[in-house]
Design an enzyme around this catalytic site. Sequence first.
Site, mmCIF file in Angstrom:
data_model
loop_
_atom_site.group_PDB
_atom_site.id
_atom_site.type_symbol
_atom_site.label_atom_id
_atom_site.label_comp_id
_atom_site.label_asym_id
_atom_site.label_seq_id
_atom_site.Cartn_x
_atom_site.Cartn_y
_atom_site.Cartn_z
ATOM 1 N N HIS A 149 5.132 12.146 -48.840
ATOM 2 C CA HIS A 149 4.374 11.590 -49.971
ATOM 3 C C HIS A 149 5.298 11.456 -51.174
ATOM 4 O O HIS A 149 6.377 12.050 -51.193
ATOM 5 C CB HIS A 149 3.219 12.513 -50.375
ATOM 6 C CG HIS A 149 2.047 12.480 -49.440
ATOM 7 N ND1 HIS A 149 2.033 13.151 -48.248
ATOM 8 C CD2 HIS A 149 0.832 11.856 -49.541
ATOM 9 C CE1 HIS A 149 0.867 12.948 -47.639
ATOM 10 N NE2 HIS A 149 0.114 12.150 -48.406
ATOM 11 N N LYS A 195 3.779 14.861 -55.529
ATOM 12 C CA LYS A 195 2.555 15.398 -54.909
ATOM 13 C C LYS A 195 2.759 16.907 -54.762
ATOM 14 O O LYS A 195 3.692 17.367 -54.096
ATOM 15 C CB LYS A 195 2.288 14.763 -53.541
ATOM 16 C CG LYS A 195 1.071 15.387 -52.847
ATOM 17 C CD LYS A 195 0.671 14.612 -51.614
ATOM 18 C CE LYS A 195 -0.420 15.287 -50.804
ATOM 19 N NZ LYS A 195 -1.703 15.474 -51.496
HETATM 20 N N1 LIG Z 1 -8.864 11.726 -50.741
HETATM 21 C C1 LIG Z 1 -7.938 10.779 -50.701
HETATM 22 O O1 LIG Z 1 -8.040 9.813 -49.934
HETATM 23 C C2 LIG Z 1 -6.765 10.852 -51.600
HETATM 24 C C3 LIG Z 1 -6.567 11.963 -52.340
HETATM 25 N N2 LIG Z 1 -5.546 12.020 -53.224
HETATM 26 C C4 LIG Z 1 -5.478 13.225 -54.028
HETATM 27 O O2 LIG Z 1 -5.841 12.899 -55.354
HETATM 28 C C5 LIG Z 1 -5.222 13.814 -56.243
HETATM 29 C C6 LIG Z 1 -4.551 13.038 -57.372
HETATM 30 O O3 LIG Z 1 -3.450 12.318 -56.891
HETATM 31 P P1 LIG Z 1 -2.608 11.353 -57.849
HETATM 32 O O4 LIG Z 1 -3.516 10.448 -58.579
HETATM 33 O O5 LIG Z 1 -1.544 10.781 -57.018
HETATM 34 O O6 LIG Z 1 -2.003 12.404 -58.889
HETATM 35 P P2 LIG Z 1 -1.588 12.170 -60.417
HETATM 36 O O7 LIG Z 1 -0.687 13.307 -60.751
HETATM 37 O O8 LIG Z 1 -1.091 10.796 -60.626
HETATM 38 O O9 LIG Z 1 -2.944 12.304 -61.221
HETATM 39 C C7 LIG Z 1 -3.603 13.497 -61.427
HETATM 40 C C8 LIG Z 1 -4.336 13.398 -62.745
HETATM 41 O O10 LIG Z 1 -5.165 14.536 -62.903
HETATM 42 C C9 LIG Z 1 -5.308 14.753 -64.296
HETATM 43 N N3 LIG Z 1 -5.687 16.124 -64.584
HETATM 44 C C10 LIG Z 1 -4.960 17.244 -64.527
HETATM 45 N N4 LIG Z 1 -5.699 18.300 -64.870
HETATM 46 C C11 LIG Z 1 -6.929 17.831 -65.171
HETATM 47 C C12 LIG Z 1 -8.144 18.434 -65.601
HETATM 48 N N5 LIG Z 1 -8.229 19.741 -65.801
HETATM 49 N N6 LIG Z 1 -9.212 17.644 -65.788
HETATM 50 C C13 LIG Z 1 -9.119 16.325 -65.599
HETATM 51 N N7 LIG Z 1 -8.000 15.693 -65.213
HETATM 52 C C14 LIG Z 1 -6.914 16.446 -65.001
HETATM 53 C C15 LIG Z 1 -3.939 14.428 -64.870
HETATM 54 O O11 LIG Z 1 -4.165 13.888 -66.139
HETATM 55 P P3 LIG Z 1 -3.383 14.436 -67.410
HETATM 56 O O12 LIG Z 1 -1.939 14.356 -67.067
HETATM 57 O O13 LIG Z 1 -3.840 13.526 -68.462
HETATM 58 O O14 LIG Z 1 -3.865 15.844 -67.570
HETATM 59 C C16 LIG Z 1 -3.399 13.360 -63.934
HETATM 60 O O15 LIG Z 1 -3.453 12.084 -64.520
HETATM 61 C C17 LIG Z 1 -4.291 14.670 -55.378
HETATM 62 O O16 LIG Z 1 -4.942 15.865 -55.057
HETATM 63 C C18 LIG Z 1 -4.112 13.826 -54.121
HETATM 64 O O17 LIG Z 1 -3.807 14.585 -52.978
HETATM 65 C C19 LIG Z 1 -4.676 10.989 -53.395
HETATM 66 C C20 LIG Z 1 -4.808 9.862 -52.649
HETATM 67 C C21 LIG Z 1 -5.866 9.700 -51.678
HETATM 68 O O1 LIG Z 2 -1.589 12.550 -52.656
HETATM 69 C C1 LIG Z 2 -1.693 11.524 -51.951
HETATM 70 O O2 LIG Z 2 -1.074 10.470 -52.188
HETATM 71 C C2 LIG Z 2 -2.564 11.582 -50.788
HETATM 72 N N1 LIG Z 2 -3.300 12.637 -50.618
HETATM 73 C C3 LIG Z 2 -4.237 12.847 -49.576
HETATM 74 C C4 LIG Z 2 -3.859 14.048 -48.747
HETATM 75 O O3 LIG Z 2 -3.343 15.035 -49.301
HETATM 76 O O4 LIG Z 2 -4.113 14.041 -47.535
HETATM 77 C C5 LIG Z 2 -4.492 11.615 -48.765
HETATM 78 C C6 LIG Z 2 -3.295 10.763 -48.558
HETATM 79 O O5 LIG Z 2 -2.398 11.443 -47.744
HETATM 80 C C7 LIG Z 2 -2.667 10.408 -49.899
#
Ligand SMILES: NC(=O)C1=CN([C@@H]2O[C@H](COP(=O)(O)OP(=O)(O)OC[C@H]3O[C@@H](n4cnc5c(N)ncnc54)[C@H](OP(=O)(O)O)[C@@H]3O)[C@@H](O)[C@H]2O)C=CC1
Ligand SMILES: O=C(O)C1=N[C@H](C(=O)O)C[C@H](O)C1
Length: 334
Positions: free
Chosen positions: A217, A221
């Site tokens: 990833h 991540k």
């Molecule tokens: N289920 C699925 O299919 C998928 C899941 N994911 C998951 O989604 C999550 C996010 O991934 P990604 O977008 O790449 O990560 P990023 O690091 O780009 O985004 C995470 C965001 O969370 C915010 N954040 C942190 N703490 C808080 C809080 N206490 N309250 C609200 N917001 C907060 C941060 O904002 P700030 O910096 O402003 O605090 C940041 O912008 C991961 O756990 C990933 O594994 C990702 C892709 C697919």
């Molecule tokens: O963080 C990501 O990008 C992703 N997170 C999810 C995971 O932890 O399985 C889904 C996908 O792999 C993308």
Amino acid sequence: MQTLNHYPSTIQRGIQRQNACRATVLLRGKHSRCKAATTLDAAAATASKPVVDVSLAPHVMVNSCTGRMGHSAAEAVVRAGLTLVPFTLTGYSAGVAVSNIGVAGIPVEVVGKERRQDIMNRIREQHPRLIVVDYTTPNCVNDNAQFYADNGVPFVMGTTGGDPQKVAAAAEAAGVYAVVSPQMGKQVVAFQAMMQLMADSFPGVFSGYSLSVVESHQRNKADTSGTAKAVVQSFNKMGLDFKENQIRKIRDRVTQLEAMAVPEDALDGHAFHTYTLRSPDQSVEFVFKHNVTGRSIYAEGTVDAVLFLAKKMQEGAQQKVYNMIDVLREGFLR
Ligand SMILES: NC(=O)C1=CN([C@@H]2O[C@H](COP(=O)(O)OP(=O)(O)OC[C@H]3O[C@@H](n4cnc5c(N)ncnc54)[C@H](OP(=O)(O)O)[C@@H]3O)[C@@H](O)[C@H]2O)C=CC1
Ligand SMILES: O=C(O)C1=N[C@H](C(=O)O)C[C@H](O)C1
């Protein structure tokens, strides 16, 4: 005047995206507004599957639009013609973060933790058909789930890490509707479901085999892939004895490019998973692979999960907490 560099990196990305979004809206002009207004009707007309009553369409708050996945999901919400609630949570406190971020030209106010309860009270008043989508970080996933549950707000939890059982338990205890899934990409979810079916149908079928799991990833991540962890549970039912900490996590650029063949332009957003099973005498090998670049597959699946929850709420369904396999099974695939 503060320069962009004074802001935390995710906020900088947000500001840059906001500018990009503005440019897109200007380019699209009238058409983008028409599309937003009609997509849900069009989806309802073409699909032979259950779709929510448009007049009862949910209003969606996405946390956090400052993040990569949250931003992508929020854009998909707008593309689907749903109402995006113009507030989003951040992990930063007031005074550090910028106050607004743009999603497809919609200004969205960034709300720090100190104001989140006040803003949530306001949102619930103004958007009674609220559903929250959460893509934040492993270290706040349980706190956020508890916050939504305490406020009686249904949610789609895409954030991985933390304790997913506790996320589900928080919703269950509060009687709040929720979809909780580490994987929102429908085709990947179908693969996950297939592995579960195989495990349930043929427990122990791979006894004696060895397993290797590799996931790659984007560099920042934080956690091990939640999807890989879920698939490993099925392999363990098939007779393997594989621990989550044996999952090989690749985050360095050179290995990603050279060993995993990740395209260079996907280094900042990809999810490559390979599961390899080998027989004890090495004469048999199975390789299961799902490689995703970008985030649209998850963003679109998120909207499906939102529509699914809206339907469950309309029906007053008894079951409150679901996963993405449930969403797929009910045919919520636009
Ligand atoms: N289920 C699925 O299919 C998928 C899941 N994911 C998951 O989604 C999550 C996010 O991934 P990604 O977008 O790449 O990560 P990023 O690091 O780009 O985004 C995470 C965001 O969370 C915010 N954040 C942190 N703490 C808080 C809080 N206490 N309250 C609200 N917001 C907060 C941060 O904002 P700030 O910096 O402003 O605090 C940041 O912008 C991961 O756990 C990933 O594994 C990702 C892709 C697919
Ligand atoms: O963080 C990501 O990008 C992703 N997170 C999810 C995971 O932890 O399985 C889904 C996908 O792999 C993308």
